[in-house]
Motif scaffolding. Structure first.
Motif, PDB file in Angstrom:
ATOM      1  N   CYS A  68       0.722  -1.196   0.008  1.00 22.71           N
ATOM      2  CA  CYS A  68      -0.091   0.104  -0.162  1.00 22.71           C
ATOM      3  C   CYS A  68       0.937   1.165  -0.001  1.00 22.71           C
ATOM      4  O   CYS A  68       1.791   1.363   0.786  1.00 22.71           O
ATOM      5  CB  CYS A  68      -1.081   0.008   1.061  1.00 22.71           C
ATOM      6  N   CYS A  71      -0.038   2.941   3.716  1.00 19.75           N
ATOM      7  CA  CYS A  71       0.512   2.526   4.957  1.00 19.75           C
ATOM      8  C   CYS A  71       1.600   1.254   4.793  1.00 19.75           C
ATOM      9  O   CYS A  71       1.933   0.815   6.119  1.00 19.75           O
ATOM     10  CB  CYS A  71      -0.670   2.173   5.843  1.00 19.75           C
ATOM     11  N   CYS A  88      -6.486  -1.317   0.054  1.00 13.59           N
ATOM     12  CA  CYS A  88      -5.914  -1.836   1.100  1.00 13.59           C
ATOM     13  C   CYS A  88      -6.573  -2.345   2.241  1.00 13.59           C
ATOM     14  O   CYS A  88      -7.617  -1.683   2.728  1.00 13.59           O
ATOM     15  CB  CYS A  88      -4.847  -0.767   1.770  1.00 13.59           C
ATOM     16  N   CYS A  91      -6.118   0.477   5.507  1.00 11.96           N
ATOM     17  CA  CYS A  91      -6.395   1.653   5.480  1.00 11.96           C
ATOM     18  C   CYS A  91      -7.476   1.989   4.301  1.00 11.96           C
ATOM     19  O   CYS A  91      -7.551   3.231   4.131  1.00 11.96           O
ATOM     20  CB  CYS A  91      -5.319   2.542   5.390  1.00 11.96           C
ATOM     21  N   GLN A  93      -6.840   2.599   1.367  1.00 12.76           N
ATOM     22  CA  GLN A  93      -5.994   3.331   0.256  1.00 12.76           C
ATOM     23  C   GLN A  93      -6.328   2.650  -1.099  1.00 12.76           C
ATOM     24  O   GLN A  93      -6.403   1.399  -1.092  1.00 12.76           O
ATOM     25  CB  GLN A  93      -4.857   3.342   0.499  1.00 12.76           C
TER      26      GLN A  93
HETATM   27 ZN   LIG Z   1      -2.894   0.940   3.569  1.00 19.36          ZN
END
Ligand SMILES: [Zn+2]
Length: 708
Positions: A68, A71, A88, A91, A93
């Motif tokens: 990711c 993170c 992800c 998080c 994302q």
């Molecule tokens: Zn992430």
């Protein structure tokens, strides 16, 4: 690899408080990987070119795994993905998916299973390594002050060990007393050097290329014949005060490992006396105070802790085996084993199981130079990581250093639910554990591997749902680690208090409401929460254990027990805290229900044979009422012995097995485990009195909450 304390995660801190269940996961870094789903039939149906392109998409080393951008978490089966993007799991994302995966995402769903990093929650990948690693070194440090049975046991253990590490391994053997003596395996002679000469560095005396030998059949028999030099000292020598320079030998081994620039090493210490000479000598106060029973035993020297840290950084794992007739101050030696990822095993009498334990420990999976990183969704940040020898890296605080061994070796990661609930569309919280380290396998070259596991858990706003889906053994393990930390920071009494208060709070939170025809109030039987019903007995067992009990405990036993318990899986810890008791109708018929640990329960059930599994002890007990026709001891073919065999299998330490009859002196082995009985004259309460005390405390909480 991951096991939560409850299948549901609290949506915020208030829910966590209402649930009374600690929020976290247990991590078993070396648990066996589940077998991959077979794709053979699907692969056979594919055109060869398509199959080749799918297979070539799979990452072959850890650097090729997509991560990711926000993170740095790794991709995994828990991530949503399409042919262009992946989200992800930690998080949310949105990340671009490498184009090599695109054909797989457009193919039938089975194609995904050809690529572990896209289809599995747990996967292992080698870390790229251009240079061939040097072989693993196995170094044995043997206390030359031991008596003849000890020396015989040491020789037998080393012979066993050599047979299991045959192949690409290098070996070194040292004896220590007032000198450190190296077995020069090439010249077949002994070389001594004195701990009193600080200018001597073992690696100068013996350059590693002379000292270590790759083992094969020939070298094993050569070493075994040299082991004949392991003889206990003559009586005249014994009468002189023993000198034991263990610290010097430990330092010599570490110097060797550093000079040889090894990737991985295992050092086995076979100790018979307390180190009292040279580096790491344990200095007792000239007027020792009576044993402090209020605090866990503390090290008298920091030498072994510092050596443990150095070993951890050098990729060396120390297993310490102690068989001593006198106290050896285990608490001083323990950090060496714990921080370096090894085990400390103490033998009360005799060393019969020493060679079996050494063999088992060498054949367990083992990792040195381990780095552990836990990533979580923002609603459950990591509050603490507990476990044997795990410690925060001094430079990167999110990274934990961990060397460990054994399929069942367990850590506890506690979360603190955030004050705010996540947005309503977020229904899951995810946890990812990435563990990278050097995996050691006997007889093979060490290999650097990355292991990734990601799990998602449904969020809930109900404390009662969390309790209903709780895992009692996982909760007891989490509380055990919290209690150990409390004992270190405050006192053993404070640890007992923590366990008692936690249980009272659980009773208070789980109190029956005036609904569904229930009588409102505290329910000590937790009738609405079957999953939590074993918890009160586990907590009682922990409070009564050698680690936390109020009655005096030998400090060496307390320190050694801690080394073992801190590493146990939830099932083994539960058996250690509250042993399992089974009864048998006869030699071949087992009763299905487990019994509580009280003499009343044993008497009432009326069965003639019992088996008690207390993790480190397995006891078979024949009641006096047992019929004369029942063979004693039970034959190997009986169900009783088969159940014992199942209990004993795969234990990190070989349990002591006892067979006894009621009314004989040996029956204390059985009766000492009936912990629900009150002890006359002791501070310990019976289980029923304990539960009454907890329920009274919970009732007090209930009343004061009503007033508010
Ligand atoms: Zn992430």
């Amino acid at each position: 690899m991951l096991r939560p304390t409850s299948a549901r995660i609290p949506a915020n801190a208030a829910v966590q408080t209402r649930s009374a269940v600690p929020c976290g996961v247990l991590v078993t870094p070396l648990s066996p990987s589940p077998p991959p789903r077979s794709t053979l039939a699907f692969e056979a149906s594919l055109p060869p070119a398509a199959l080749a392109s799918y297979k070539s998409a799979a990452a072959t080393t850890s650097t090729a795994i997509p991560r990711c951008t926000a993170c740095r978490a790794y991709i995994g089966a828990a991530c949503n993905m399409n042919a262009r993007y992946w989200a992800c799991a930690i998080c949310s994302q949105r990340n671009t998916l490498p184009t090599r995966y695109s054909p797989i995402l457009l193919a039938p769903p089975e194609a995904l299973h050809i690529v572990p990093e896209l289809s599995r929650h747990l996967y292992d990948l080698p870390v790229e390594n251009i240079i061939t690693p040097p072989p693993t070194a196995y170094i044995f440090l043997v206390d030359a002050n031991g008596d003849q049975p000890f020396m015989d046991a040491a020789r037998k253990a080393i012979r066993q060990a050599l047979l299991s590490i045959q192949g690409v391994s290098i070996v070194g053997i040292m004896l220590y007393d007032h000198n450190v003596t190296l077995l020069d395996l090439r010249a077949e002679i002994l070389r001594h050097f004195s701990p009193q000469d600080p200018s001597l560095n073992a690696s100068h005396v013996f350059p590693p290329d002379q000292w270590f030998r790759t083992t094969n059949n020939q070298t094993v028999s050569k070493i075994v014949s040299m082991l004949a030099k392991f003889r206990a000292k003559e009586h005249a020598q014994v009468s002189a005060p023993t000198k034991s320079a263990l610290g010097t030998a430990v330092k010599a081994a570490l110097d060797m490992i550093e000079t040889a620039q090894l990737l991985a090493a295992r050092v086995l210490v076979l100790a018979a006396t307390e180190p009292n000479f040279g580096d790491g000598a344990i200095q007792h106060a000239s007027h020792p105070l009576p044993d402090d029973q209020q605090h866990p035993p503390k090290p008298l020297t920091r030498f072994y802790e510092q050596a443990g840290v150095r070993a951890n950084l050098l990729g060396a794992m120390f297993d310490v085996y102690i068989s001593s007739k006198t106290p050896v101050h285990v608490a001083s030696l323990a950090p060496l084993a714990q921080i370096s990822g090894g085990r400390l095993t103490m033998y009360e009498s005799g060393e019969e199981s020493l060679s079996a334990d050494v063999w088992q420990h060498l054949n367990d999976p083992a990792v040195v130079r381990g780095l552990l990183r836990v990533r979580t969704s923002s609603c459950i940040p990591v509050a603490d990581v507990y476990g044997c020898g795990v410690y925060q890296d001094s430079e990167v605080p999110e990274v934990y250093r961990l060397s460990c061994h054994g399929h069942t070796s367990t850590l506890a990661v506690e979360f603190r639910a955030s004050e705010e609930s996540p947005p309503a569309n977020v229904r899951f919280a995810s946890v990812q554990v990435a563990f990278q380290g050097v995996f050691i396998e006997p007889g093979s070259l060490p290999q650097r591997v990355l292991r990734v596991q990601t799990q998602s858990y449904a969020l809930t706003g109900s404390g009662s749902v969390i309790r209903k889906e709780a895992d009692s053994n996982a909760i007891a393990t989490m509380l055990f680690h919290q209690a150990i930390a409390t004992a270190d920071e405050k006192s053993i009494g404070a640890a007992r208090m923590l366990l008692f208060d936690w249980l009272a709070n659980l009773f208070f939170r789980a109190a029956k409401k005036a609904e569904a025809g229930d009588t409102p109030g505290i329910d000590g039987n937790l009738t609405r929460y079957p999953a939590l019903q074993p918890v009160p007995r586990l907590i009682f067992g922990l409070i009564r254990s050698f680690l936390f009990r109020q009655e005096p405990v030998d400090p060496d036993s307390r320190a050694a027990l801690r080394c073992i318990w801190e590493d146990l899986s939830p099932e083994l810890l539960a058996a250690a805290a509250y042993p399992r008791l089974y009864s048998f109708l006869n030699l071949h018929e087992k009763n299905n229900h487990e019994l509580p640990l009280s003499s009343a329960a044993v008497k009432e059930c009326g069965h003639p044979i019992f088996l008690l599994d207390a993790f480190s002890d397995v006891v078979i007990f024949y009641a006096t009422s047992s019929r004369k026709d029942l063979q004693y001891p039970p034959p190997e073919s009986s169900v009783v012995m088969r159940v014992r065999g199942q209990c004993v299998r795969d234990r990190p330490v070989a349990p002591k097995c006892v067979v006894c009859r009621e009314g004989t002196p040996k029956d204390r082995w059985f009766k000492s485990f009936l912990i629900e009985d009150p002890l006359p004259g002791a501070a310990a309460q019976s289980f029923s009195a304990f539960i009454q005390g907890v329920a009274d405390a919970a009732e007090g909480m209930l009343q004061s909450s009503k007033k508010q």
